[in-house]
Design an enzyme around this catalytic site. Structure first.
Site, PDB file in Angstrom:
ATOM      1  N   HIS B  17       1.217  -1.158  -0.179  1.00 21.77           N
ATOM      2  CA  HIS B  17       0.099   0.043  -0.248  1.00 21.77           C
ATOM      3  C   HIS B  17       0.908   1.084  -0.168  1.00 21.77           C
ATOM      4  O   HIS B  17       1.122   1.582   0.984  1.00 21.77           O
ATOM      5  CB  HIS B  17      -0.714  -0.200   1.772  1.00 21.77           C
ATOM      6  CG  HIS B  17      -1.754   1.091   1.111  1.00 21.77           C
ATOM      7  ND1 HIS B  17      -3.544   0.908   1.249  1.00 21.77           N
ATOM      8  CD2 HIS B  17      -1.640   2.315   0.901  1.00 21.77           C
ATOM      9  CE1 HIS B  17      -4.264   2.015   1.076  1.00 21.77           C
ATOM     10  NE2 HIS B  17      -3.279   2.551   0.929  1.00 21.77           N
ATOM     11  N   HIS B  19       1.161   5.246  -2.168  1.00 21.81           N
ATOM     12  CA  HIS B  19       1.005   6.324  -2.596  1.00 21.81           C
ATOM     13  C   HIS B  19       2.791   7.276  -3.104  1.00 21.81           C
ATOM     14  O   HIS B  19       3.475   7.582  -2.218  1.00 21.81           O
ATOM     15  CB  HIS B  19       0.165   7.661  -1.741  1.00 21.81           C
ATOM     16  CG  HIS B  19      -0.999   6.958  -1.193  1.00 21.81           C
ATOM     17  ND1 HIS B  19      -1.709   6.936  -2.041  1.00 21.81           N
ATOM     18  CD2 HIS B  19      -0.873   6.238  -0.118  1.00 21.81           C
ATOM     19  CE1 HIS B  19      -2.936   6.341  -1.315  1.00 21.81           C
ATOM     20  NE2 HIS B  19      -2.292   6.380   0.035  1.00 21.81           N
ATOM     21  N   ASN B  45      -5.523   7.446  -6.694  1.00 21.20           N
ATOM     22  CA  ASN B  45      -6.244   7.741  -5.769  1.00 21.20           C
ATOM     23  C   ASN B  45      -4.964   9.274  -6.393  1.00 21.20           C
ATOM     24  O   ASN B  45      -5.058  10.942  -5.114  1.00 21.20           O
ATOM     25  CB  ASN B  45      -6.619   8.455  -4.357  1.00 21.20           C
ATOM     26  CG  ASN B  45      -5.054   8.459  -3.303  1.00 21.20           C
ATOM     27  OD1 ASN B  45      -4.083   7.993  -3.641  1.00 21.20           O
ATOM     28  ND2 ASN B  45      -5.659   8.903  -2.169  1.00 21.20           N
ATOM     29  N   LYS B 105      -8.944  -0.614  -5.888  1.00 21.04           N
ATOM     30  CA  LYS B 105      -9.408   0.072  -4.673  1.00 21.04           C
ATOM     31  C   LYS B 105     -10.277   1.090  -4.799  1.00 21.04           C
ATOM     32  O   LYS B 105     -11.185   1.246  -5.571  1.00 21.04           O
ATOM     33  CB  LYS B 105      -7.723   1.278  -5.017  1.00 21.04           C
ATOM     34  CG  LYS B 105      -8.514   2.192  -3.065  1.00 21.04           C
ATOM     35  CD  LYS B 105      -7.138   0.718  -2.152  1.00 21.04           C
ATOM     36  CE  LYS B 105      -7.687   1.901  -1.219  1.00 21.04           C
ATOM     37  NZ  LYS B 105      -6.349   2.582  -0.487  1.00 21.04           N
ATOM     38  N   HIS B 142     -10.413   1.152   1.133  1.00 16.43           N
ATOM     39  CA  HIS B 142     -10.873   1.983   2.251  1.00 16.43           C
ATOM     40  C   HIS B 142     -11.473   1.762   3.253  1.00 16.43           C
ATOM     41  O   HIS B 142     -12.938   2.617   2.264  1.00 16.43           O
ATOM     42  CB  HIS B 142     -10.362   3.281   1.633  1.00 16.43           C
ATOM     43  CG  HIS B 142     -10.144   4.800   3.149  1.00 16.43           C
ATOM     44  ND1 HIS B 142      -8.742   4.928   3.247  1.00 16.43           N
ATOM     45  CD2 HIS B 142     -10.877   4.689   3.956  1.00 16.43           C
ATOM     46  CE1 HIS B 142      -8.728   5.840   3.920  1.00 16.43           C
ATOM     47  NE2 HIS B 142     -10.003   5.788   5.028  1.00 16.43           N
ATOM     48  N   HIS B 177      -4.650  -0.406   5.545  1.00 18.62           N
ATOM     49  CA  HIS B 177      -4.912  -0.021   6.825  1.00 18.62           C
ATOM     50  C   HIS B 177      -5.618   0.095   8.011  1.00 18.62           C
ATOM     51  O   HIS B 177      -5.634   0.831   8.566  1.00 18.62           O
ATOM     52  CB  HIS B 177      -4.418   1.348   6.225  1.00 18.62           C
ATOM     53  CG  HIS B 177      -5.300   2.269   5.495  1.00 18.62           C
ATOM     54  ND1 HIS B 177      -6.652   2.079   6.031  1.00 18.62           N
ATOM     55  CD2 HIS B 177      -5.014   3.423   3.883  1.00 18.62           C
ATOM     56  CE1 HIS B 177      -7.154   2.502   4.699  1.00 18.62           C
ATOM     57  NE2 HIS B 177      -6.441   3.680   3.980  1.00 18.62           N
ATOM     58  N   ASP B 250       1.446   2.778   3.645  1.00 19.56           N
ATOM     59  CA  ASP B 250       0.108   3.877   3.100  1.00 19.56           C
ATOM     60  C   ASP B 250       1.298   5.326   3.224  1.00 19.56           C
ATOM     61  O   ASP B 250       0.644   5.984   3.305  1.00 19.56           O
ATOM     62  CB  ASP B 250      -1.363   3.279   4.482  1.00 19.56           C
ATOM     63  CG  ASP B 250      -1.765   4.811   4.103  1.00 19.56           C
ATOM     64  OD1 ASP B 250      -2.611   4.693   2.749  1.00 19.56           O
ATOM     65  OD2 ASP B 250      -2.885   5.046   4.773  1.00 19.56           O
ATOM     66  N   HIS B 254       3.007  13.794   1.515  1.00 17.44           N
ATOM     67  CA  HIS B 254       2.627  15.920   1.332  1.00 17.44           C
ATOM     68  C   HIS B 254       3.875  17.078   1.545  1.00 17.44           C
ATOM     69  O   HIS B 254       4.479  16.919   2.859  1.00 17.44           O
ATOM     70  CB  HIS B 254       0.974  16.525   2.291  1.00 17.44           C
ATOM     71  CG  HIS B 254       0.055  14.790   1.618  1.00 17.44           C
ATOM     72  ND1 HIS B 254      -0.976  15.780   1.087  1.00 17.44           N
ATOM     73  CD2 HIS B 254      -0.334  14.057   3.097  1.00 17.44           C
ATOM     74  CE1 HIS B 254      -1.795  15.161   1.184  1.00 17.44           C
ATOM     75  NE2 HIS B 254      -1.163  13.905   2.055  1.00 17.44           N
TER      76      HIS B 254
END
Lengths: 346, 346
Positions: B17, B19, B45, B105, B142, B177, B250, B254
Site C-alpha cells: 500500500h 502512494h 488516488n 481500490k 479503504h 491500513h 500507506d 504531502h
C-alpha cells in the site's frame, strides 16, 4: 434577559477562565474580552508565572492598562507550585482578594502550556489548601492526569478531585474546562462547593472538528474535545441550566506560526467570538433564556461576586469572523455568526 | 532470515500500500521505496485518478521511469468508481494483471485524500466485483464509513466488508491500513479470502502521538491512529505472525506546507524509514524473526506472487532520520533509528 425584535440584552457576562499572555500580545487581546465581558478571571501560566502577591499586582497593572474599557474588572489567580504555601497565607490571600485575586490555579505537571513546573503531588499542597479554605480563595484545577492516554486524562484525574473535595469540605473548587461525561457526572455528584467551567469549544466540537476532516490545529486545546457523548453530557447540563456549570472561555491565543507547525501549541483563541457563538448555540438548543445565567449568573454566584448591573446587547446582525486578529487565528475564523455584540469601548 | 552480528538479511520486502503521487514529487519519492522494497502496490488516488486500463499503462510508465533500481517492480490498483464496470471486464483485468495491475481500490466517498469522487453505494458495484472475482483481481478497500464519528468510522464500515465477503466468497479482499481492534477481530473471523494491510504508524502510534502532546500534523493519517487497546490488537496479530496481516506502509507524501497548515492533509510519509523502524519495533517485541514473513511473505502469498529471491540487508548502524526529503517531512523526522538499510541503487 431582555429580548426585542432582532436584539437581546443580558447582564454583562463574566469569563471565568481566560488567558491573555504577556506584552504586545496581551495588549492586543485584552480588548477582545473587555469590550464584551464585565469581568474575567485571568490565568497565571505566563513565563515566569504569576505566583506571588507581587506578581499579581504587577500583572494586574499590565492587564488593566490594556483594557480600554475602564469598567472592565480583571480577576486573578496565582499559579500554585510547591512554593505557594510559603508565599500565601490566609491573611495575604484575603488582602489580595480585595484587588481581585480570587483563585489559586493548580496545573498537574506537564498538563498544558507552560506547566512543566506544575505540581506532582497534591498531598503536599494541603497546608496551602487549608489557607485557601480559610480565606475563601477558590481552587481552580486543570484536572488532567498527564500520564494517562490523552482521551482518558480528565477521567483519570477525578479521584484526586473527589479526594480534595472530601478533605476540604469548605474549599470552593472549580474543575476548569470540563470536557468529559465522567467529569460532568462527578462534578454533579459532589457537594455544591465543587463547580466547573465550560468552554465554547467543548460545547461545540468533538474530535471530528479537530482530526475528523483535515487536521485543524486552531481547534486544538487541552483538555481535548472528545466524543459526541461527552459533548452531549456538557450540553445537557449547560442548556439545562445546572448552576454548577458556568462559562469560562479558556481563550488562549498563540501566534499563527506556533499553531500551524510540526508541533503546534494547545489553545483556542475564542474570546473574540465567545458571546455571539454561545448565543447561536443556545438559540439552536432552544435555550436562549439560559444564556444569561450561564454567562452572567452562576459563575458570579459561585465566586460570591455581585451579579453585574451593566448589560451587554447582542444584535441579530450577521458578521464574518476575521481570519486574523493580532497575528492569531481566532476560533471560527471565516465563519458567519448570526449574532454580534453591540459596539462599545474595548 | 539470515542473521549475523550487527546485520540481518531478509527476503526483499514488498509494500502492499503505497502512494507516490505525480510529477516531480513522484520522481523524488519513488526511489525511497525502490531502494529497499522489491515490489510496491501503488495507489490510484491521483488527480485525475488512475481509473482505466490506459491510465494504468501511463502511470506505470511514470513510476518505472522514476525507480532508479530497474529490478523494482511496481504493482498497480485502479480506482473504483461508478464507471468501473464499463471500463473493466474479467478479460481486460486478466490482461492488465500481466503488467502488474493486481487490484481495484475502493474508497468510500469523502473518506480520505482525493476521494470526493468515491463510491456511495457498494451494491451498485456488484457486476464489477463479479468480474474481479473471475479475473482474480484483489479488492482493496479503504474501510471507513465517513458519516460516522472519526474514531468509529472503521468499525462502522465492517458490516459492509462482511457482506461483500459473504456475497463474493472467492473474491480476495484486503482491508487496507487496519487501525482498530474491531477490524482486527473481524478480519480474523472472516474466511482466508479476506486479509488486511498494517502500516508502520498504526503499529507504533496512538492518538497520544498525534494530539496528546503538541499537535503533530506529520503523524496525521486516515484512518486515525487510535487507542492503546487498538494498537495492542494490531501488535498481537502482527508480532504473533498471523498470515492475514501483512505490510502496507500507506506512505503518503504531502509537501510541508500542506501539513503545517490551518487545515492539514492526511498522510504519513513513512517510506524512507519503514523497514528500519519495523525492525526496531519487531526487535523490541522479541519478534525479529517474524519481520520477514510480515514484509516479504504473507502479502506475496495472498497476492499469489512469488516470494522474492533477492534480499535486503539491515545493518545495526544508527542513523538520524532527515528533517526533510524533497520538501516533505518524513515520519520520525529527527529521531535516531537503530537499524539502517544497506546502501543500494534507488
Amino acid at each position: 434577559m431582555e429580548a426585542r425584535e432582532h436584539e437581546i440584552s443580558i447582564r454583562r457576562p463574566d469569563d471565568f477562565h481566560l488567558h491573555v499572555r504577556q506584552g504586545p500580545l496581551l495588549a492586543a487581546v485584552v480588548p477582545e474580552t473587555s469590550r464584551v465581558f464585565g469581568r474575567a478571571l485571568i490565568m497565571p501560566n505566563t513565563l515566569p508565572p504569576v505566583a506571588s502577591p507581587a506578581d499579581v499586582r504587577r500583572y494586574s497593572g499590565e492587564v488593566r492598562a490594556a483594557a480600554r474599557n475602564q469598567e472592565f474588572e480583571p480577576l486573578f489567580a496565582f499559579k500554585i507550585s510547591d512554593r505557594s504555601a510559603e508565599l500565601w497565607s490566609a491573611e495575604n490571600l484575603r488582602e489580595a482578594a480585595v484587588e481581585g485575586m480570587v483563585a489559586g490555579k493548580l496545573y498537574p505537571e506537564g498538563a498544558t502550556t507552560n506547566s512543566d513546573d506544575g505540581v506532582r503531588n497534591t498531598d503536599e499542597l494541603y497546608p496551602l489548601f487549608e489557607a485557601m479554605q480559610r480565606a475563601g480563595t477558590v481552587l481552580a484545577i486543570h484536572g488532567e492526569e498527564p500520564a494517562a492516554f490523552c482521551l482518558d486524562r480528565e477521567a483519570a484525574f477525578l479521584p484526586r478531585l473527589v479526594r480534595i473535595a472530601a478533605d476540604f469540605p469548605r474549599l470552593q473548587i472549580v474543575l476548569e474546562h470540563v470536557s468529559s461525561k465522567e467529569a460532568v457526572e462527578t462534578v454533579g455528584s459532589l457537594p455544591e462547593t465543587v463547580a466547573a467551567t465550560v468552554t465554547l469549544h467543548h460545547l461545540m466540537h468533538t474530535l471530528d472538528d479537530l482530526i475528523g476532516g483535515l487536521i485543524a490545529p486552531h481547534n486544538f486545546c487541552k483538555p481535548l474535545v472528545k466524543t459526541p457523548a461527552d459533548r452531549d453530557a456538557l450540553r445537557e447540563v449547560v442548556f439545562g441550566g445546572d448552576p454548577k456549570f458556568f462559562f469560562g472561555s479558556d481563550s488562549a491565543p498563540h501566534p499563527r506560526d506556533a499553531k500551524e507547525s510540526a508541533h503546534g501549541s494547545a489553545g483556542v483563541f475564542s474570546a473574540p467570538v465567545a458571546l455571539p457563538a454561545l448565543a447561536d448555540l443556545f438559540e439552536k438548543a432552544g435555550a436562549l433564556d439560559r444564556l444569561e445565567e450561564f454567562t452572567a449568573g452562576f459563575g458570579a454566584d459561585f465566586y460570591r461576586l455581585p451579579r453585574s448591573r451593566a448589560t451587554t446587547t447582542l444584535l441579530e446582525s450577521p458578521w464574518v469572523v476575521p481570519a486574523d486578529i493580532a497575528g492569531v487565528v481566532p476560533f471560527l475564523a471565516g465563519s458567519t455568526l448570526r449574532w454580534s455584540v453591540s459596539a462599545g469601548p474595548g
